[in-house]
Design an enzyme around this catalytic site. Structure first.
Site, mmCIF file in Angstrom:
data_model
loop_
_atom_site.group_PDB
_atom_site.id
_atom_site.type_symbol
_atom_site.label_atom_id
_atom_site.label_comp_id
_atom_site.label_asym_id
_atom_site.label_seq_id
_atom_site.Cartn_x
_atom_site.Cartn_y
_atom_site.Cartn_z
ATOM 1 N N SER A 175 -16.034 -2.509 5.358
ATOM 2 C CA SER A 175 -14.982 -3.159 4.563
ATOM 3 C C SER A 175 -15.446 -4.516 4.041
ATOM 4 O O SER A 175 -14.692 -5.214 3.366
ATOM 5 C CB SER A 175 -13.704 -3.326 5.396
ATOM 6 O OG SER A 175 -13.988 -4.016 6.596
ATOM 7 N N ASN A 205 -8.800 -6.012 16.410
ATOM 8 C CA ASN A 205 -7.485 -5.533 15.992
ATOM 9 C C ASN A 205 -6.482 -6.677 15.805
ATOM 10 O O ASN A 205 -5.757 -6.720 14.808
ATOM 11 C CB ASN A 205 -6.947 -4.504 16.987
ATOM 12 C CG ASN A 205 -7.830 -3.279 17.043
ATOM 13 O OD1 ASN A 205 -8.704 -3.095 16.193
ATOM 14 N ND2 ASN A 205 -7.619 -2.430 18.045
ATOM 15 N N THR A 261 23.115 -3.673 -26.008
ATOM 16 C CA THR A 261 23.203 -2.661 -24.950
ATOM 17 C C THR A 261 22.688 -1.381 -25.600
ATOM 18 O O THR A 261 22.910 -1.178 -26.808
ATOM 19 C CB THR A 261 24.649 -2.448 -24.435
ATOM 20 O OG1 THR A 261 25.446 -2.000 -25.530
ATOM 21 C CG2 THR A 261 25.249 -3.738 -23.875
ATOM 22 N N HIS A 262 21.982 -0.576 -24.854
ATOM 23 C CA HIS A 262 21.335 0.625 -25.410
ATOM 24 C C HIS A 262 20.385 0.273 -26.554
ATOM 25 O O HIS A 262 20.122 1.100 -27.432
ATOM 26 C CB HIS A 262 22.367 1.636 -25.933
ATOM 27 C CG HIS A 262 23.518 1.869 -25.012
ATOM 28 N ND1 HIS A 262 23.545 2.876 -24.073
ATOM 29 C CD2 HIS A 262 24.687 1.178 -24.858
ATOM 30 C CE1 HIS A 262 24.679 2.819 -23.393
ATOM 31 N NE2 HIS A 262 25.382 1.791 -23.843
ATOM 32 N N SER A 284 -7.183 -7.487 -34.554
ATOM 33 C CA SER A 284 -7.737 -6.141 -34.597
ATOM 34 C C SER A 284 -9.106 -6.221 -35.273
ATOM 35 O O SER A 284 -9.306 -6.997 -36.204
ATOM 36 C CB SER A 284 -6.810 -5.227 -35.395
ATOM 37 O OG SER A 284 -7.553 -4.136 -35.923
ATOM 38 N N LYS A 290 -3.693 -8.061 -38.541
ATOM 39 C CA LYS A 290 -2.991 -7.840 -37.276
ATOM 40 C C LYS A 290 -3.051 -9.021 -36.324
ATOM 41 O O LYS A 290 -4.049 -9.709 -36.202
ATOM 42 C CB LYS A 290 -3.608 -6.626 -36.557
ATOM 43 C CG LYS A 290 -3.387 -5.329 -37.296
ATOM 44 C CD LYS A 290 -2.098 -4.643 -36.896
ATOM 45 C CE LYS A 290 -2.244 -4.029 -35.528
ATOM 46 N NZ LYS A 290 -1.117 -3.191 -35.173
ATOM 47 N N GLU A 312 1.578 -6.902 -23.550
ATOM 48 C CA GLU A 312 1.367 -5.481 -23.226
ATOM 49 C C GLU A 312 0.703 -5.317 -21.857
ATOM 50 O O GLU A 312 1.030 -4.418 -21.087
ATOM 51 C CB GLU A 312 0.510 -4.824 -24.307
ATOM 52 C CG GLU A 312 1.202 -4.745 -25.657
ATOM 53 C CD GLU A 312 0.233 -4.271 -26.742
ATOM 54 O OE1 GLU A 312 -0.302 -5.131 -27.472
ATOM 55 O OE2 GLU A 312 0.010 -3.062 -26.842
ATOM 56 N N LYS A 321 -6.109 -3.677 2.722
ATOM 57 C CA LYS A 321 -6.426 -4.950 2.061
ATOM 58 C C LYS A 321 -6.597 -4.843 0.553
ATOM 59 O O LYS A 321 -6.070 -5.662 -0.202
ATOM 60 C CB LYS A 321 -7.682 -5.561 2.698
ATOM 61 C CG LYS A 321 -7.378 -6.173 4.042
ATOM 62 C CD LYS A 321 -8.629 -6.372 4.858
ATOM 63 C CE LYS A 321 -8.431 -6.026 6.303
ATOM 64 N NZ LYS A 321 -8.179 -4.601 6.583
HETATM 65 N N1 ARG Z 1 -12.488 -3.822 9.416
HETATM 66 C C1 ARG Z 1 -11.389 -3.470 10.274
HETATM 67 C C2 ARG Z 1 -10.099 -3.458 9.431
HETATM 68 O O1 ARG Z 1 -10.098 -3.997 8.383
HETATM 69 C C3 ARG Z 1 -11.242 -4.451 11.374
HETATM 70 C C4 ARG Z 1 -10.613 -3.886 12.592
HETATM 71 C C5 ARG Z 1 -11.501 -2.889 13.247
HETATM 72 N N2 ARG Z 1 -10.966 -2.462 14.511
HETATM 73 C C6 ARG Z 1 -11.426 -1.390 15.149
HETATM 74 N N3 ARG Z 1 -10.848 -1.058 16.250
HETATM 75 N N4 ARG Z 1 -12.383 -0.658 14.632
HETATM 76 O O2 ARG Z 1 -9.110 -2.898 9.843
#
Ligand code: ARG
Length: 468
Positions: free
Chosen positions: A33, A120, A165-166, A287, A293, A300, A335
């Site tokens: 990650s 964790n 409205t509408h 454009s 334009k 948008e 995330k």
């Molecule tokens: N990279 C993990 C996450 O974003 C961190 C926690 C990992 N915990 C584990 N028990 N493998 O959730």
């Protein structure tokens, strides 16, 4: 002394004790990650400094180790800020990248940092701190946009325009009133972020892997150091809760929905057919083929951002659905959804604020449009009720006949003659013409929250005070 330096050919240095071989390249790719959670580096370091200071105060590690850890972490922070920090995919995530680098810099004391802690509770803490910062940023962004709208409303409190409205002309309203409608919507958004922020402000740190810890930690101390109101009261919940992310995404989705509605109005209003508003060059594009334009691209794109923001919300809901307690790796998928939604929302807010500050209402166009479509028909019906004591239903019917007559003569209501009017109801007097003008119509709507310039100015004054 190097205790757990990463070695490409062996298993992971942080958890590889029971492993004979390292992970497959595909395993590493799906597992890592670091590509995105590096955005939580500052939060991770703040959490680790708070944690090690607490460990020292509780005599779980020595003061000197805590001091060394802190200095090492601050060195890493400056390496990250200056862009020289080397991230490694083999080290999976930001937590292990930082801890491994700490080991390189300070040696043995680095290995004591993870006492009474797990990734964790660490990731839950980092992510909460990050999301909390984003709530603050969004709240500021919303306030800036609200101020820009209040300025438009103040300058345009008397400008008349058609109310729809509408998307059919309904009754005349004022430009200021229309702007202030969005101020109310954004104020509710702001309160949703304030509310989410206060609910998320419990510290998961010290929940450890899932069950708490046997070490004599002080969770109030780390909670206080990180600006949390209190430690979370259930360790299982603390490591498996992502409500704070969902609430952020939910509030973001509603906010983005509001922005998309306004963006849509700006797209319509800036078209050649409407010409209600001129958007500035700063927030338009041209454009490459049609030289004449001027496109409302910013509007948008704001209109479109709601798609990915709400997509992120639904995406994370689906990740969390059905997950058993406590932590599962699924939760690592939280995330990117929040990062992308936060970036999109901040950009949309900034672009909308710039557009609103720059845009110019086209007063003459708005006036003509406000008078079109028999927009003062309700004023006529109201006059029949007030002056002739007619029941509203009957007044509605009589006015309908007058509208039909005007339509047949291809004119507006104020252009009918008194004879024309009296042919439909002989009690109608000259006085009625005083009530058919658009200016009169808006000025008369003085009920609390109504469209009259007087009411708009009251709301402008109230919001200026709130936003000051
Ligand atoms: N990279 C993990 C996450 O974003 C961190 C926690 C990992 N915990 C584990 N028990 N493998 O959730």
């Amino acid at each position: 002394m190097v205790l757990f330096m990463s070695d490409k050919n062996s298993s992971n240095a942080m958890w590889g004790g029971r492993f004979a071989s390292g992970p497959d390249a595909i395993m590493e790719a799906i597992n890592a990650s670091i590509g995105f959670d590096k955005r939580m580096a500052a939060q991770d370091i703040a959490g680790s400094i708070a944690h090690s200071a607490m460990l020292a105060k509780q005599d779980i590690i020595t003061d000197s180790d805590a001091e060394t850890i802190k200095e090492g972490l601050l060195t890493i922070l400056s390496e990250i800020e200056s862009g020289i920090f080397k991230y490694s995919t083999a080290l999976e995530d930001i937590h292990m990248n930082i801890e491994s680098r700490l080991q390189e810099i300070i040696g043995e004391p680095a290995g004591r940092l993870h006492t009474a802690r797990s990734r964790n509770d660490q990731v839950a803490t980092d992510f909460k701190l990050w999301t909390r910062d984003q709530c603050d940023a969004v709240i500021l962004g919303l306030s800036a946009l609200m101020s820009a709208l209040v300025n438009q409303a103040e300058a345009g409190a008397d400008i008349v325009m058609p109310g729809f409205t509408h998307l059919q002309v309904a009754q005349p309203v004022t430009w200021g009133h229309h702007m202030m409608a969005y101020v109310e919507m954004l104020a509710r958004d702001r309160s949703r972020f304030v509310d989410a922020r206060s609910r998320m402000n419990e510290s998961p740190l010290g929940a450890a892997a899932l069950a708490g810890t046997g070490f004599p930690i002080d969770r109030d101390m780390t909670a206080g150091a990180l600006g949390f109101d209190r430690p979370s009261a259930n360790s299982l919940d603390a490591v498996s809760d992502r409500d704070f992310a969902l609430e952020f995404l939910s509030a973001s989705s509603i906010c983005a929905t509001h922005l998309s509605r306004f963006a849509e109005e700006l797209v319509i209003w800036s078209s050649a057919q409407f010409k209600f508003v001129a958007l500035s060059d700063r927030f338009s594009t041209g454009s490459s083929i049609m030289p004449q334009k001027k496109n409302p691209d910013a509007a948008e794109l704001i209109r479109a951002k709601v798609g990915r923001i709400t997509g992120s919300f639904v995406g994370l809901l689906m990740v969390m659905k059905g997950l058993p307690l406590a932590y599962s790796k699924d939760m690592q998928e939280d995330k990117e959804q929040v990062f992308d939604a936060a970036d999109s929302l901040m950009l949309a807010l900034a672009a909308m604020t710039g557009m609103v500050a720059d845009m110019k209402p086209n007063v003459s166009k708005l006036e003509v449009a406000a008078a079109s479509g028999f927009s003062t028909a309700t004023d006529l019906a109201d006059w029949l009720v007030r002056e002739l004591g007619m029941p509203f239903r009957e007044a509605h019917h009589v006015t309908g006949s007058l509208v039909a007559k005007a339509e047949k003569q291809r004119c507006d209501l104020p252009d009918l003659s008194l004879d024309d009017m009296q042919a439909i109801n002989n009690q109608i007097t000259e006085d009625v013409f005083n009530f058919l003008s658009v200016q009169n119509s808006v000025a008369s709507r003085k009920s609390y929250g109504g469209t009259s310039p007087e009411q708009v100015r009251l709301q402008v004054a109230r919001w200026k005070e709130v936003l000051a």
